[in-house]
Design an enzyme around this catalytic site. Structure first.
Site, PDB file in Angstrom:
ATOM      1  CD  GLU A 175     -19.762  18.010 -51.953  1.00 54.73           C
ATOM      2  OE1 GLU A 175     -19.365  17.618 -50.620  1.00 54.73           O
ATOM      3  OE2 GLU A 175     -19.645  17.458 -53.013  1.00 54.73           O
ATOM      4  CG  ASP A 197     -12.365  19.123 -51.068  1.00 60.71           C
ATOM      5  OD1 ASP A 197     -12.954  18.775 -52.117  1.00 60.71           O
ATOM      6  OD2 ASP A 197     -12.186  18.461 -50.300  1.00 60.71           O
TER       7      ASP A 197
END
Length: 505
Positions: free
Chosen positions: A174, A14
């Site tokens: 997301e 991420d």
């Protein structure tokens, strides 16, 4: 010059990136590990040095007894008016919060919480306004990428939460990031889930509140149909402009253990892909909308690859990690040794056993260390673990009980806990030290021990790498190479070496 992907190897998922004062700063998720949110610095986007962590105090993040792959999700780092901001989500406490610092090498503030639901929060600074985004639910009950304006000094909401975009049709939208480039606002997200269907999509508008028009050729970046190819799962991107004006995207991705072997053990890593804008302001990624194993880009650099890790050339506060809540009284760490104090907690517990670990960075490695038991009473075990979570880990350890000293190999898969082999010193001595070894390739980990009475290392057995993969274990982390102690007493580790044989992807 040519660079190879990943640009940061091992479990660093991420990624989010920002530029400040001619350098670049990058953060990644840390989940149940402490300290939280690894922090990296670079001058060329290719060579990254970890300079610390963002969340270094218990007051900043609660990790006590959080589930594996709970804890700290998907941070975003931004720089504005001389100050760095990092916003993230503690998925175990359902909190979106940010911290800040004016000194990137120093401590960060205590958390400021935002009254927003969802995960993967991000920030946009624009003409005196600050916008917070998540994937969640707006004030009218609409699910998607939502946004509100906030007071950056207090975290208080200054507007209603509005749903901006529901994506291009992929599941699990997301990772929202918004950028103002020229006069346009670009909203970039991830879709498809952070597995083999992962992809980057985007839309744009002339207002931060929309309406947003989707890029006509979404997904703009994905490796979901690139087979046979070891690099998969590309997604969760963040855009950055280099000092020469060229654009790039950092994403997570993972390497399968083989071209036709759909298991990944090292976790989600950091990949860098060139970005190009067309005359109409739409951008594309890579040569064909995929991330390749290497690129030739302008610049005078040499991509460094560290192959050997020891106590002497690593920093306990930067390179190493603990499980969940940190108990400093159980660790005595120096340049030459690590003395660990055991507790009743084991690696099988969803808790905070005595454990300190490096992220495994390549498939092929050899790890070794001298281990010595300093028993107080009762039983004591200590060794080296290759750890994915409490249900999947392989351990080679020294143990002492009423039968004396021995070395054991334990294989834990799916919560099934099996002692594979036991080896005693050949001369029957009561010496309480041995050298432990872990050797790995893409297919298996092999475990050895050498007592002073052994003429050479003794093979205790092996375990398949795929059983420590995300496909088997689930979750969002990667394999960790750890030292641990369980029971009453202390164990000393010395002459630790973790050395990688780096292969081309």
């Amino acid at each position: 010059m040519i660079y190879r992907n990943p640009v940061i190897s091992g479990f660093y998922p991420d990624p989010s990136i920002c530029a400040a004062k001619g350098k670049f700063y990058l953060v990644t998720s840390s989940f149940q590990y402490f300290p939280g949110v690894p922090l990296f610095e670079s001058t060329d986007l290719v060579n990254w040095k970890q300079i610390g962590h963002v969340l270094t105090r218990e007051s900043q993040v609660m990790l006590d007894r959080v589930r594996s792959s709970g804890g700290v999700f998907a941070p975003t780092i931004r720089y504005q008016d001389g100050r760095f901001y990092m916003i993230t989500n503690n998925n175990s406490t359902n909190q979106n919060f940010y911290v800040y610092t004016d000194d990137i090498y120093g401590e960060w503030s205590d958390p400021i919480e935002i009254d927003m639901n969802g995960i993967d929060p991000s920030l946009l600074f624009d003409e005196g306004h600050v916008y917070a985004l998540t994937n969640g639910q707006d004030d009218d009950g609409n699910w998607g990428i939502v946004q509100c304006e906030i007071d950056i000094a207090t975290g208080a909401r200054l507007s209603a939460c509005k749903c901006l975009w529901k994506g291009s049709g992929g599941r699990y939208i997301e990772s929202p990031h918004m950028y103002k480039i020229g006069n346009e606002y670009y909203l970039m997200i991830a879709e498809g889930g952070t597995e083999y269907g992962h992809m980057v999509t985007y839309a744009r508008s002339d207002s931060p509140w929309g309406p947003f028009t989707a890029y006509g050729k979404n997904p703009v970046l994905t490796n979901r149909n690139k087979a046979p190819f070891e690099i998969q799962g590309i997604g969760h991107g963040d855009l950055i402009q280099n000092n020469d004006g060229r654009w790039y995207i950092v994403t997570l991705g993972f390497r399968q253990i083989g071209t036709w072997d759909p298991w990944h053990t090292l976790g989600r890593e950091v990949y860098l892909t060139p970005v190009s804008f067309d005359p109409d302001g739409w951008f594309t990624c890579g040569a064909d909308g995929t991330t390749a194993s290497s690129y030739e880009i302008p610049g005078d650099f040499v991509q460094a690859q560290k192959k050997k890790y020891t106590f002497q050339n690593t920093d306990w506060n930067v390179d190493w990690a603990y499980l969940r809540k940190y108990h400093p009284e159980n660790y005595l760490l120096s340049d030459n040794s690590a003395v660990l104090t055991g507790t009743e907690l084991t690696l099988d517990d969803m808790d905070s056993p005595t454990f300190i670990a490096l992220r495994q960075k390549e498939f092929c490695m050899e790890v070794s260390a001298n281990a010595a038991l300093m028993k107080a009473s009762s039983s004591l075990s200590a060794g080296i673990t290759v750890y994915m979570c409490e249900d999947e880990h392989y351990d080679v350890e020294l143990t002492e009980d009423d039968a004396g000293i021995s070395a054991r190999l334990k294989l834990n898969i799916g919560g099934i806990r099996h002692i594979q082999a036991v080896h005693h010193p050949l001369d029957g001595s009561e010496g309480k030290s041995a050298r432990l070894f872990v050797r790995s390739d893409r297919d298996q980990y092999s475990f050895y021990v050498q007592f002073p009475s052994d003429p050479e290392p003794v093979l205790l057995g092996s375990g398949r790498t795929k059983y420590l993969s995300s496909e088997v274990s689930g979750g969002f982390t990667g394999t960790m190479v750890g030292l641990y102690a369980v029971g009453t007493g202390k164990a000393e580790f010395s002459e630790f070496v973790c050395e990688y044989s780096i292969q081309d992807t």
